[in-house]
Structures are given as C-alpha cells and as structure tokens.
Design a protein around this motif. Structure first.
Motif, PDB file in Angstrom:
ATOM      1  N   TYR A 126       0.626  -1.236   0.253  1.00  0.00           N
ATOM      2  CA  TYR A 126       0.006   0.020   0.253  1.00  0.00           C
ATOM      3  C   TYR A 126       0.614   1.090  -0.064  1.00  0.00           C
ATOM      4  CZ  TYR A 126      -4.381  -2.820   1.401  1.00  0.00           C
ATOM      5  OH  TYR A 126      -5.110  -3.726   1.290  1.00  0.00           O
ATOM      6  N   GLY A 127       1.589   1.005   1.195  1.00  0.00           N
ATOM      7  CA  GLY A 127       2.351   2.247   1.112  1.00  0.00           C
ATOM      8  C   GLY A 127       3.221   2.576  -0.064  1.00  0.00           C
ATOM      9  N   ILE A 128       3.892   1.353  -1.359  1.00  0.00           N
ATOM     10  CA  ILE A 128       4.556   1.577  -2.129  1.00  0.00           C
ATOM     11  C   ILE A 128       3.730   2.148  -3.032  1.00  0.00           C
ATOM     12  CG2 ILE A 128       6.262   0.635  -4.050  1.00  0.00           C
ATOM     13  CD1 ILE A 128       7.163  -1.358  -1.043  1.00  0.00           C
ATOM     14  N   LEU A 148       3.944  11.662   7.705  1.00  0.00           N
ATOM     15  CA  LEU A 148       4.565   9.692   7.919  1.00  0.00           C
ATOM     16  C   LEU A 148       3.460   9.405   7.883  1.00  0.00           C
ATOM     17  CD1 LEU A 148       6.908   8.172   8.113  1.00  0.00           C
ATOM     18  CD2 LEU A 148       6.444   8.453  10.808  1.00  0.00           C
ATOM     19  N   TRP A 149       3.659   8.291   7.317  1.00  0.00           N
ATOM     20  CA  TRP A 149       2.541   7.997   6.278  1.00  0.00           C
ATOM     21  C   TRP A 149       2.686   5.694   6.965  1.00  0.00           C
ATOM     22  CZ3 TRP A 149      -1.642   9.193   5.148  1.00  0.00           C
ATOM     23  CH2 TRP A 149      -2.764  10.332   4.075  1.00  0.00           C
ATOM     24  N   SER A 203       8.245   5.813   4.895  1.00  0.00           N
ATOM     25  CA  SER A 203       6.906   6.097   3.591  1.00  0.00           C
ATOM     26  C   SER A 203       6.061   7.834   4.293  1.00  0.00           C
ATOM     27  CB  SER A 203       6.057   5.179   3.184  1.00  0.00           C
ATOM     28  OG  SER A 203       5.535   5.788   2.455  1.00  0.00           O
ATOM     29  N   ALA A 204       6.413   9.050   3.525  1.00  0.00           N
ATOM     30  CA  ALA A 204       6.145   9.568   3.932  1.00  0.00           C
ATOM     31  C   ALA A 204       5.625  10.803   3.118  1.00  0.00           C
ATOM     32  CB  ALA A 204       7.411  11.050   4.262  1.00  0.00           C
ATOM     33  N   SER A 205       4.819  11.977   2.627  1.00  0.00           N
ATOM     34  CA  SER A 205       4.581  13.177   1.659  1.00  0.00           C
ATOM     35  C   SER A 205       4.854  14.172   2.335  1.00  0.00           C
ATOM     36  CB  SER A 205       3.008  12.419   0.868  1.00  0.00           C
ATOM     37  OG  SER A 205       2.137  12.560   1.816  1.00  0.00           O
TER      38      SER A 205
END
Length: 152
Positions: free
Chosen positions: A35-37, A79-80, A63-65
């Motif tokens: 999901y994060g990828i 930060l996801w 994983s972040a955006s």
C-alpha cells in the motif's frame, strides 16, 4: 551495527522491504507494505520513500509525503509508515529513519511533520512519543494525530 544509511526505494530493495517481519501484535497497526509503495506511483512529486540499510541489509522502510494537495492539513506533511524488521527493533533504526525524515522536511522548508496512528497496547504510540511526536488531535475515525516540529 554497521553505519546506517537511507536510500531511495528501488527495484533492488523492494523485495527486502516486502519481507520485513513484524513482532507479534504489530500487524494490526500496519497496512501491507505494498500500500505504501503504491503511493510513489500515484504521487511521485510528493511521495518520499526510503529504505534503511545496515551495511547491505535492508532493516527498515519509511514512507512519507510532503505538500499533498488535500483539504485536511493533517495530510500535507505526513509520515505514512515506518517499519523496522522485528529482529532489528530496539537498535535505534526507527529513530534514525525519523531523523532522516526530519532532515528531508527541513530541506523542503517544512516546519512540521504529522503522523496518524491507531492507539493500542502493541501500537506505535510509545515509539512516536520517544522520538518527539506529540499528540495534537484525533481523526474522525478516532486515530491519533501527532506532530513533530522541524527546527532549522
């Protein structure tokens, strides 16, 4: 422990990321890595995904955006996901990954990063508090919203 470093997620490291193990009870707090990828393919301009390596071994994933175009401010710099292989937890790898994220936020001129998590006995709250995130609210689904300030 060798010298830790972060590298951009790549075809060479994606299988190792998918094979990171969790301690019992942690799986309920973490969506599948895929999901994060997938977020990188959807939003390559705002997505930031890195693997943490100890020598040549992948020991973590973050994983972040940044700057997401969403009306909810909690999702602008977020930060996801962060996960560290079960055998490598409690060695400072998660803190190292958060510090790399903070460095990236600083380089982008961002003054804070949020994280959203589900509270629970085996959940990530203690870790997030230890590395400097402070709860600031709740989502409509009763998830905790916490913030860490980025200083220059």
């Amino acid at each position: 422990m060798s010298e830790l470093r972060v590298e951009e997620l790549s075809a060479a490291t994606i299988v190792a990321v998918n094979n990171l193990s969790l301690k019992p009870g942690q799986e309920q707090f973490l969506a599948p890595v895929s999901y994060g990828i997938a977020a990188t393919a959807v939003n390559p301009q705002t997505s930031w995904q890195r693997v943490v390596l100890d020598g040549d071994e992948v020991v973590g994933f973050v994983s972040a955006s940044f700057g997401a175009d969403t009306p909810d401010e909690h999702f602008h710099n977020v930060l996801w996901r962060i996960n560290v292989d079960a055998d490598d937890q409690r060695r400072g790898i998660g803190r190292f990954a958060v510090n790399a994220l903070i460095d990236e936020a600083r380089a982008r001129g961002v003054d804070h990063v949020n994280v959203i998590y589900e509270a629970g006995a085996d959940g990530p709250e203690a870790f997030f508090r230890r590395v400097g995130f402070e709860p600031v609210g709740e989502t409509e689904y009763a998830e905790v919203v916490a913030t860490i300030r980025v200083t220059s």
